[in-house]
Design a protein around this motif. Sequence first.
Motif, PDB file in Angstrom:
ATOM      1  N   GLU A 142       0.816  -1.210   0.000  1.00 16.07           N
ATOM      2  CA  GLU A 142       0.000   0.000   0.000  1.00 16.07           C
ATOM      3  C   GLU A 142       0.857   1.272   0.000  1.00 16.07           C
ATOM      4  N   TYR A 143       2.023   1.174  -0.603  1.00 18.48           N
ATOM      5  CA  TYR A 143       2.902   2.333  -0.700  1.00 18.48           C
ATOM      6  C   TYR A 143       2.428   3.283  -1.792  1.00 18.48           C
ATOM      7  N   ARG A 144       2.869   4.531  -1.704  1.00 18.14           N
ATOM      8  CA  ARG A 144       2.576   5.467  -2.789  1.00 18.14           C
ATOM      9  C   ARG A 144       3.193   4.914  -4.068  1.00 18.14           C
ATOM     10  N   SER A 187       5.942   9.006   5.424  1.00 13.25           N
ATOM     11  CA  SER A 187       6.273   9.162   4.010  1.00 13.25           C
ATOM     12  C   SER A 187       5.965   7.834   3.326  1.00 13.25           C
ATOM     13  N   THR A 188       4.751   7.701   2.800  1.00 13.14           N
ATOM     14  CA  THR A 188       4.250   6.399   2.372  1.00 13.14           C
ATOM     15  C   THR A 188       4.874   5.858   1.089  1.00 13.14           C
ATOM     16  N   GLY A 189       5.707   6.644   0.441  1.00 11.33           N
ATOM     17  CA  GLY A 189       6.501   6.078  -0.645  1.00 11.33           C
ATOM     18  C   GLY A 189       7.634   5.234  -0.101  1.00 11.33           C
ATOM     19  N   ARG A 190       7.947   5.436   1.182  1.00 17.29           N
ATOM     20  CA  ARG A 190       9.076   4.737   1.813  1.00 17.29           C
ATOM     21  C   ARG A 190       8.636   3.694   2.839  1.00 17.29           C
ATOM     22  N   VAL A 191       7.615   4.022   3.609  1.00 21.31           N
ATOM     23  CA  VAL A 191       7.202   3.127   4.690  1.00 21.31           C
ATOM     24  C   VAL A 191       5.709   3.308   4.947  1.00 21.31           C
ATOM     25  N   ILE A 192       5.072   2.239   5.376  1.00 27.17           N
ATOM     26  CA  ILE A 192       3.657   2.297   5.765  1.00 27.17           C
ATOM     27  C   ILE A 192       3.530   1.771   7.197  1.00 27.17           C
ATOM     28  N   ASP A 195       4.593  -1.754   8.261  1.00 33.94           N
ATOM     29  CA  ASP A 195       6.015  -2.040   8.433  1.00 33.94           C
ATOM     30  C   ASP A 195       6.438  -1.834   9.884  1.00 33.94           C
ATOM     31  N   LEU A 196       5.853  -0.838  10.534  1.00 32.79           N
ATOM     32  CA  LEU A 196       6.160  -0.570  11.937  1.00 32.79           C
ATOM     33  C   LEU A 196       5.524  -1.623  12.834  1.00 32.79           C
ATOM     34  N   LEU A 197       4.276  -1.983  12.534  1.00 29.99           N
ATOM     35  CA  LEU A 197       3.594  -3.008  13.327  1.00 29.99           C
ATOM     36  C   LEU A 197       4.329  -4.344  13.243  1.00 29.99           C
ATOM     37  N   ASP A 198       4.812  -4.690  12.054  1.00 35.95           N
ATOM     38  CA  ASP A 198       5.557  -5.934  11.892  1.00 35.95           C
ATOM     39  C   ASP A 198       6.839  -5.909  12.716  1.00 35.95           C
TER      40      ASP A 198
END
Length: 213
Positions: A142-144, A187-192, A195-198
């Motif tokens: 679901e990244y940009r 910055s959703t082109g880099r991280v969503i 990714d943090l929850l995982d």
Amino acid sequence: MSSLEVSRNWLERIKKLHAIAESGLAFSPEEFDKERFEEISLIAREMMADLANLPLASISELVTPFHKRYVTPQVEVRGAVIHNNQILLVQEKSDGKWTLPGGYADVGLTPVQNIEKEILEESGLRVSTTTLYSVRHKASGEYRPDVREFYKLYFLCEADDEKPRPKASMETSDAGFFSMENLPELSTGRVIERDLLDAFSFHQKRQQVTIIE
């Protein structure tokens, strides 16, 4: 189907068309075929430019020239450092938004060396890598949307200092630790957020097998 999903589907088709054309330019011995592949490559770049509402020159700088090599995805590394139930994020100068530290993998370094270097350069923290917790295909998440193809490698790292104090660098505007309940704009082109929850899931031992998508 939403307009974003339609755009993603079109972008994926265009990127495949462009990759076929550039690979043809790299391996075809026939000049006549090369002219056709060059035309197909140009059409694909024009379609990307129209879809992204960007000048053709901007798109061309991102995706060409490949010509003398087979077209493959680029590799990006990102590192998650968790301390006191908070995660390290850095603020990008380019868009003012926040992300896990990381970036393109440099030639000549191992993936671990790459991410430890990136975290040091972007936050001032020296870390040790503990595990690869996720391997993701950017275009499938679901990244940009991006005209380039990426494999994203996510590492869980630990700060070498017992009381880590992140700071801004030449590459970032700010750096700090954040709880999941108080995240800044990502910055959703880099991280969503996933990714943090995982990263937290691995840190808390709830997940122990690398996520591959």
